[in-house]
Design an enzyme around this catalytic site. Structure first.
Site, short mmCIF file in Angstrom:
data_model
loop_
_atom_site.label_atom_id
_atom_site.label_comp_id
_atom_site.label_asym_id
_atom_site.label_seq_id
_atom_site.Cartn_x
_atom_site.Cartn_y
_atom_site.Cartn_z
N ALA A 32 40.87 9.48 -25.37
CA ALA A 32 41.99 8.53 -25.21
C ALA A 32 41.74 7.33 -26.12
O ALA A 32 41.73 6.18 -25.68
CB ALA A 32 42.15 8.12 -23.75
N HIS A 37 37.92 1.92 -30.46
CA HIS A 37 37.06 3.03 -30.86
C HIS A 37 37.02 3.18 -32.37
O HIS A 37 35.96 3.43 -32.96
CB HIS A 37 37.58 4.34 -30.25
CG HIS A 37 37.51 4.41 -28.76
ND1 HIS A 37 38.65 4.40 -27.98
CD2 HIS A 37 36.47 4.47 -27.91
CE1 HIS A 37 38.30 4.47 -26.71
NE2 HIS A 37 36.98 4.52 -26.63
N GLN A 61 29.46 10.41 -14.37
CA GLN A 61 29.49 8.96 -14.24
C GLN A 61 30.66 8.46 -13.41
O GLN A 61 30.86 7.26 -13.28
CB GLN A 61 29.49 8.29 -15.62
CG GLN A 61 30.75 8.47 -16.45
CD GLN A 61 30.57 7.96 -17.87
OE1 GLN A 61 29.81 8.52 -18.65
NE2 GLN A 61 31.27 6.88 -18.20
#
Length: 280
Positions: A32, A37, A61
């Site tokens: 996503a 990023h 996680q």
């Protein structure tokens, strides 16, 4: 750009690169992707010859099954963004490829995982530690790139690199924000229009608290002010608002030298959990 879904094929590719004495940068993500990023990809491209981006929603996680189920998955769009950004290789394994068996190793990061995200999400950093360790062992990067937005995660990974002697350099890149100040996050896509309009108040309150602390106001007074600001907006359910020592992540009563303090916040906005921080 190459796309790999198996550990074996990725290692074969990277072995060939290492034989040519090329340096490798790793950008771990859960997909996503957004411009935050991509800023990590761009930083890695400047420093290394080969940039590997992992795209893997890591189940170990997540302590909330609903959060895992609703985490956005947009691989085709991610792939296009990475190719446009000049990424060399994408590692997009299945859960079965990353975890042929359920891991039994437990990682304990001491005080680093007893506060903030660790306190609110039991087991979260154990899962982070396991998947990051696996990625470091699979990719064997010279440098690994993480964003400051996940400040506590960065501290945990730094401890991991130190304690387990991973032979890599950890590079921390600045938080990338929308024009209205909202920290870019994959979770932002889950906000509806009303929530998205409210979300910039997170950074407004953070920045305001930073200004007050820089002006010499007491930490306790600033924390109380910030909590009252969040309380004025009914869509927010505040998890924590902390002024911390950047090294220990523990709450402080008095601020230290410039660059040694941080303000960290986590809040639910509707059903979506958002985090942010500033270092001051």
């Amino acid at each position: 750009m190459e796309v790999f879904t198996s550990v074996k094929s990725l290692r074969q590719y990277l072995d060939q690169q290492l034989l040519q004495q090329k340096t490798v940068g790793l950008v771990p993500t859960m997909g996503a992707l957004h411009e935050g990023h991509i800023s990590l990809i761009e930083a890695a491209r400047k420093d290394t010859d080969i940039v590997v981006c992992s795209v893997f929603v890591n189940p170990t996680q997540f302590n909330n099954p609903e959060d895992l189920a609703k985490y956005p998955r947009t691989f085709e769009a991610d792939r296009a963004m990475l190719e446009n950004a000049g990424c060399s290789a994408v590692f997009a394994p299945s859960v079965e490829e990353m975890y042929p068996e359920q891991p039994v190793v437990k990682m304990n990061f001491g005080a680093l995982e007893t506060v903030m995200e660790g306190a609110s999400r039991p087991g979260h950093f154990n899962g982070v530690g396991i998947v990051v360790s696996k990625l470091f062992n699979i990719v064997r990067p010279h440098r690994a790139y993480f964003g400051q937005k996940d400040l506590q995660q960065v501290s945990v990974v730094r401890q991991l690199v130190s304690d387990l002697a991973f032979g890599l350099e950890l590079i921390v890149c600045p938080t990338v924000r929308e024009k209205d100040g909202l920290a870019m996050s994959s979770r932002n896509t889950r906000l509806d229009a009303t929530e998205r309009a409210i979300a910039p108040h997170i950074y407004r309150i953070l920045a305001g608290a930073g200004e007050e602390l820089n002006a010499g106001r007491k930490v306790s007074e600033v924390v109380s002010w910030a909590k009252s600001e969040f309380g004025k907006i009914k869509e927010f359910t505040l998890d924590y608002f902390e002024v911390i020592n950047l090294k220990t992540l523990l709450p402080i009563e008095k601020t230290g030298p410039a660059g040694s303090n941080a303000i960290c916040v986590a809040t639910l906005l509707g059903p979506v959990r958002l985090i942010d921080n500033i270092v001051f």
